[in-house]
Enzyme design. Structure first.
Site, PDB file in Angstrom:
ATOM      1  N   GLY A 161      -2.003   1.336   6.721  1.00 55.14           N
ATOM      2  CA  GLY A 161      -2.234   0.781   8.056  1.00 55.14           C
ATOM      3  C   GLY A 161      -3.564   0.065   8.147  1.00 55.14           C
ATOM      4  O   GLY A 161      -4.119  -0.352   7.131  1.00 55.14           O
ATOM      5  N   GLY A 184      -7.000  -0.786   7.942  1.00 53.92           N
ATOM      6  CA  GLY A 184      -8.045  -0.157   7.153  1.00 53.92           C
ATOM      7  C   GLY A 184      -9.401  -0.072   7.819  1.00 53.92           C
ATOM      8  O   GLY A 184     -10.125   0.915   7.650  1.00 53.92           O
ATOM      9  N   GLY A 211     -10.442  -3.286   2.042  1.00 52.22           N
ATOM     10  CA  GLY A 211      -9.682  -2.397   2.917  1.00 52.22           C
ATOM     11  C   GLY A 211     -10.109  -0.956   2.719  1.00 52.22           C
ATOM     12  O   GLY A 211     -11.069  -0.659   2.006  1.00 52.22           O
ATOM     13  N   THR A 263       0.846  -1.187   0.000  1.00 52.89           N
ATOM     14  CA  THR A 263       0.000   0.000   0.000  1.00 52.89           C
ATOM     15  C   THR A 263       0.882   1.238   0.000  1.00 52.89           C
ATOM     16  O   THR A 263       1.752   1.372   0.855  1.00 52.89           O
ATOM     17  CB  THR A 263      -0.926   0.003   1.228  1.00 52.89           C
ATOM     18  OG1 THR A 263      -1.636  -1.221   1.245  1.00 52.89           O
ATOM     19  CG2 THR A 263      -1.896   1.172   1.170  1.00 52.89           C
TER      20      THR A 263
HETATM   21  N1  ASP Z   1      -4.649   0.000   4.492  1.00 48.96           N
HETATM   22  C1  ASP Z   1      -4.542  -1.308   3.875  1.00 48.96           C
HETATM   23  C2  ASP Z   1      -5.789  -2.096   4.168  1.00 48.96           C
HETATM   24  O1  ASP Z   1      -6.310  -2.038   5.271  1.00 48.96           O
HETATM   25  C3  ASP Z   1      -3.365  -2.091   4.322  1.00 48.96           C
HETATM   26  C4  ASP Z   1      -2.024  -1.425   4.188  1.00 48.96           C
HETATM   27  O2  ASP Z   1      -1.877  -0.234   4.459  1.00 48.96           O
HETATM   28  O3  ASP Z   1      -1.079  -2.117   3.816  1.00 48.96           O
HETATM   29  O4  ASP Z   1      -6.205  -2.843   3.302  1.00 48.96           O
END
Ligand code: ASP
Length: 160
Positions: free
Chosen positions: A54, A56, A32, A2
């Site tokens: 982070g 989600g 997410g 991400t």
């Molecule tokens: N924010 C993403 C999710 O929750 C995960 C990530 O930041 O790697 O899908």
């Protein structure tokens, strides 16, 4: 992985994008925050842009990136808006706590406003990897002074 990337041109045009592969071991069909406009990304051409990485689920619940941009519209700096929104995410995330009742997740916001003022802000100052090595949460900036990595503002210091 991400990645959120936001930019402001010299004319004040604003763009943002957030890529994602979701979370490790996610249940099939999980959505997410990254593809949800207002959660993992929000861009307002009059105000600024915000995106996140982070946990989600917590971010969707607070419409995090939209909340950050709305706070900037009301006059907060990118850093103030991001930290206030992180406080809200933490307050609502009662189910995602560690044994000490502290947040068991990190969320990071990447923010820029129309003037080109920016911030990176996270729940924790960093994370301990599986080998025990601490890595400070950081974000990348590129402007007239060049490209560099900066450390995020944060709510809490991560304890071992
Ligand atoms: N924010 C993403 C999710 O929750 C995960 C990530 O930041 O790697 O899908």
């Amino acid at each position: 992985g991400t990645i959120n990337c936001n930019a402001v041109t010299a004319k004040g045009e604003i763009v943002g994008a957030t890529s994602t592969c979701g979370l490790f071991f996610k249940v099939p069909g999980r959505l997410g925050d990254s593809p949800v406009i207002g959660a993992g990304l929000y861009v307002d051409g009059e105000v600024g842009a915000c995106g996140s990485t982070g946990w989600g689920e917590g971010n969707i619940r607070s419409a995090g990136s939209h909340t950050v941009v709305e706070m900037m519209r009301q006059g907060k700096s990118p850093e103030e808006a991001a930290l206030k929104t992180l406080e809200r995410i933490v307050a609502l995330a009662k189910e995602n706590r560690d044994a000490r009742r502290k947040p068991a997740f990190n969320t990071v916001f990447y923010v820029v406003n129309k003037k080109g003022e920016y911030a990176g802000a996270s729940v924790y100052d960093g994370i301990y990897g599986s080998t025990g090595k601490f890595s400070r949460t950081s974000f990348a900036i590129a402007d007239a002074s060049g490209a560099r990595l900066l450390e995020t503002a944060y709510l809490y210091k991560k304890e071992r």
